[in-house]
Design an enzyme around this catalytic site. Structure first.
Site, PDB file in Angstrom:
ATOM      1  N   ASP A  13     -40.463  43.397  70.241  1.00 36.39           N
ATOM      2  CA  ASP A  13     -41.005  42.045  70.429  1.00 36.39           C
ATOM      3  C   ASP A  13     -40.484  41.379  71.700  1.00 36.39           C
ATOM      4  O   ASP A  13     -40.385  40.162  71.777  1.00 36.39           O
ATOM      5  CB  ASP A  13     -40.682  41.149  69.218  1.00 36.39           C
ATOM      6  CG  ASP A  13     -41.096  41.787  67.907  1.00 36.39           C
ATOM      7  OD1 ASP A  13     -42.269  42.192  67.804  1.00 36.39           O
ATOM      8  OD2 ASP A  13     -40.249  41.879  66.992  1.00 36.39           O
ATOM      9  N   LYS A  16     -43.342  43.459  75.897  1.00 36.65           N
ATOM     10  CA  LYS A  16     -43.733  44.648  76.672  1.00 36.65           C
ATOM     11  C   LYS A  16     -45.198  44.607  77.065  1.00 36.65           C
ATOM     12  O   LYS A  16     -45.570  45.040  78.153  1.00 36.65           O
ATOM     13  CB  LYS A  16     -43.452  45.917  75.855  1.00 36.65           C
ATOM     14  CG  LYS A  16     -41.976  46.172  75.599  1.00 36.65           C
ATOM     15  CD  LYS A  16     -41.760  47.445  74.800  1.00 36.65           C
ATOM     16  CE  LYS A  16     -42.283  47.340  73.381  1.00 36.65           C
ATOM     17  NZ  LYS A  16     -41.620  46.307  72.576  1.00 36.65           N
ATOM     18  N   GLY A  40     -47.104  45.846  67.763  1.00 35.88           N
ATOM     19  CA  GLY A  40     -48.251  45.191  68.376  1.00 35.88           C
ATOM     20  C   GLY A  40     -47.878  44.477  69.660  1.00 35.88           C
ATOM     21  O   GLY A  40     -46.725  44.100  69.867  1.00 35.88           O
ATOM     22  N   HIS A  41     -48.844  44.337  70.531  1.00 37.36           N
ATOM     23  CA  HIS A  41     -48.693  43.564  71.758  1.00 37.36           C
ATOM     24  C   HIS A  41     -49.687  42.415  71.712  1.00 37.36           C
ATOM     25  O   HIS A  41     -50.856  42.616  71.384  1.00 37.36           O
ATOM     26  CB  HIS A  41     -49.017  44.407  73.001  1.00 37.36           C
ATOM     27  CG  HIS A  41     -48.074  45.540  73.244  1.00 37.36           C
ATOM     28  ND1 HIS A  41     -46.739  45.483  72.940  1.00 37.36           N
ATOM     29  CD2 HIS A  41     -48.291  46.771  73.777  1.00 37.36           C
ATOM     30  CE1 HIS A  41     -46.170  46.634  73.295  1.00 37.36           C
ATOM     31  NE2 HIS A  41     -47.089  47.428  73.784  1.00 37.36           N
ATOM     32  N   THR A  42     -49.232  41.225  72.048  1.00 36.22           N
ATOM     33  CA  THR A  42     -50.131  40.078  72.179  1.00 36.22           C
ATOM     34  C   THR A  42     -50.177  39.666  73.640  1.00 36.22           C
ATOM     35  O   THR A  42     -49.140  39.423  74.252  1.00 36.22           O
ATOM     36  CB  THR A  42     -49.653  38.895  71.325  1.00 36.22           C
ATOM     37  OG1 THR A  42     -49.606  39.298  69.953  1.00 36.22           O
ATOM     38  CG2 THR A  42     -50.601  37.717  71.461  1.00 36.22           C
ATOM     39  N   GLN A 226     -41.920  49.063  69.898  1.00 33.47           N
ATOM     40  CA  GLN A 226     -40.616  48.651  69.363  1.00 33.47           C
ATOM     41  C   GLN A 226     -39.568  48.516  70.480  1.00 33.47           C
ATOM     42  O   GLN A 226     -39.924  48.202  71.607  1.00 33.47           O
ATOM     43  CB  GLN A 226     -40.145  49.628  68.275  1.00 33.47           C
ATOM     44  CG  GLN A 226     -40.944  49.556  66.998  1.00 33.47           C
ATOM     45  CD  GLN A 226     -41.979  50.657  66.863  1.00 33.47           C
ATOM     46  OE1 GLN A 226     -41.970  51.652  67.570  1.00 33.47           O
ATOM     47  NE2 GLN A 226     -42.901  50.478  65.952  1.00 33.47           N
ATOM     48  N   ASP A 335     -38.701  30.683  79.881  1.00 33.76           N
ATOM     49  CA  ASP A 335     -39.131  29.293  79.704  1.00 33.76           C
ATOM     50  C   ASP A 335     -38.724  28.715  78.353  1.00 33.76           C
ATOM     51  O   ASP A 335     -38.559  27.496  78.217  1.00 33.76           O
ATOM     52  CB  ASP A 335     -40.646  29.195  79.854  1.00 33.76           C
ATOM     53  CG  ASP A 335     -41.384  30.165  78.937  1.00 33.76           C
ATOM     54  OD1 ASP A 335     -41.169  31.390  79.066  1.00 33.76           O
ATOM     55  OD2 ASP A 335     -42.171  29.708  78.083  1.00 33.76           O
ATOM     56  N   SER A 415     -40.572  36.490  83.537  1.00 35.50           N
ATOM     57  CA  SER A 415     -41.711  35.847  82.897  1.00 35.50           C
ATOM     58  C   SER A 415     -41.337  34.417  82.537  1.00 35.50           C
ATOM     59  O   SER A 415     -40.335  34.175  81.866  1.00 35.50           O
ATOM     60  CB  SER A 415     -42.124  36.618  81.634  1.00 35.50           C
ATOM     61  OG  SER A 415     -43.135  35.926  80.939  1.00 35.50           O
TER      62      SER A 415
END
Length: 432
Positions: A13, A16, A40-42, A226, A335, A415
């Site tokens: 999480d 990536k 999962g990737h969002t 992961q 951020d 980021s």
């Protein structure tokens, strides 16, 4: 050409997907090399959200070739559904854009049944926190040499024989040991014949294709699922996933020679999170932890589970740099730390008068250590609008510098927000 591996440095999480999306613009091929649909990737692109579970997020680019390697385990129903959802969002999913390794193993319905039955049989203190999607049982069958591979769907007789043999054993366990319902042969057989029609056109030999790409001087990007400390060998065992998540598995999980890897990008969230059970030395149970969780929208893309939050763990970061051979960091969600008056980084652990510079291999010791923190002054300014490193607040740059020193790797990507454009690329790993 260059070959770059992207891995998570924590417990997954880390963001990536966004970094893979950023680097895909410089790649010709994007390869997923391990894991299943338990990860999962969002991604947020121009305000539009895309969620990926098996397909590499590089599919967002129409001119890239995406591959699902032999190290991935595939739930055909989930993959087909994901393909349909992405197509509904306007993406093109065709065999000239997506290739599936014939050697990848398939998650069968009995794998999910066994996964859930086994987890339910454990006491609360012993639960692993599995997603219940059949990942562990599928990898167990693979190692036990009784798994069913994607390529087996080409041979109807072979698939039938392997399915029958598997159900003889699995149904015995389900009904006799776990008092669960059996899995019916004919229903599974018919369902997988339908899956075969849709998936076989996407099959190919990924190792051969990647070697050809290398010889043509094309750029290859490998993405894992992961994070480092969920690695079956090097993570906080048994609270881990069922595959090797570290960079070395990019080669094993795709059939690509290790001498051809040029860079390893380690994705490191600016704080630390973890989903499910297991040791988490820097976990916060106070208002700061809640603030990080809420501001960072810390919910699993696949499970929806609330992520546990804590300060950045430098021990975990240094372990990841060593285990993966990280050549550069991508620090994400910086951020989220805006507005915190004080920030902390764990630089070591203590337990029973002993100092630890690495995560103890004994899971009980790992769960009992006390982090030794170093405090830094935070910054108040919001930074999601910043597009140049020099414009970051001084305290943010000081925090980044300390993260570099503690982890032992330079920060090449920063980021500052969830959108694709809210990223500072300080050094491109594809440029030698």
């Amino acid at each position: 050409m260059s070959s770059v591996v992207v891995v998570g440095t924590q417990w997954g999480d880390e963001g990536k997907g966004k970094v893979v999306d950023l680097l895909t613009r410089y790649a010709d091929f994007v390869v997923r090399f391990q894991g299943g649909n338990n990860a999962g990737h969002t991604l947020v692109v121009e305000g539009k959200k895309f969620i990926f579970h098996i397909i590499p997020s590089g599919i967002l680019y129409e001119d890239k070739m995406c591959m699902i390697g032999n190290g991935v385990i595939i739930d055909p129903g989930v993959l087909i559904k994901e393909m349909a959802q992405l197509q509904a969002q306007g993406l093109t999913i065709t065999p000239d854009r997506l290739m599936i390794s014939e050697a990848a193993h398939l998650i069968m319905p009995y794998h999910a049944s066994l996964d859930q039955a086994k987890e339910n049989a454990l006491s609360d203190g012993d639960k692993i926190g599995t997603t219940g999607r059949g990942i562990g049982p599928c990898y167990m069958d693979k190692v036990g040499r009784v798994g069913i591979k994607a390529g087996d769907l080409r041979d109807e007789s072979l698939f039938r024989d392997k399915l029958k043999a598997a159900l003889d054993e699995k149904n015995f366990l389900l009904t006799k040991k776990y008092n669960a319902a059996p899995v019916e042969f004919e229903a599974v057989y018919r369902q997988f014949q339908e899956f075969a029609e849709k998936l076989i056109p996407f099959y190919g030999n990924i190792s051969v294709e990647l070697d050809a790409a290398r010889k043509k001087d094309q750029n290859i990007l490998f993405e894992g699922a992961q994070g480092t400390h969920l690695d079956i060998d090097h993570g906080t065992y048994p609270f881990v996933t069922s595959s090797n998540t570290i960079a070395g598995n990019a080669c094993t999980g795709s059939g690509f020679g290790p001498a051809y890897i040029d860079a390893v990008v380690g994705i490191m969230k600016a704080y630390t999170t973890r989903v499910g059970s297991g040791p988490f030395p820097t976990e916060l149970f106070d208002t700061v932890g809640n603030e990080l969780q809420e501001k960072g929208h810390e919910f699993g893309a696949t499970t929806g589970r609330r992520r546990r939050c804590g300060w950045l763990d430098g021990v975990v970061g240094a372990d990841a740099t060593r285990l993966n051979g990280v050549t550069g960091l991508a620090i994400t969600k910086l951020d989220v730390l805006s507005g915190q008056s004080e920030l902390k980084i764990a630089t070591s652990y203590e337990l029973n008068g002993k100092s630890y510079a690495a995560m103890p291999s004994n899971v009980r010791e790992a769960g009992a250590v006390t982090p030794v923190y170093e405090s830094l002054e935070g910054w108040k300014e919001e930074i999601d609008h910043i597009r140049d490193y020099d414009d970051l607040p001084l305290k943010a740059k000081e925090y980044i510098k300390r993260v570099e020193e503690v982890s032992g790797a330079p920060a090449n990507i920063i980021s500052v927000g969830p959108d694709r454009e809210e990223t500072l690329l300080l050094k491109n790993p594809f440029e030698k």
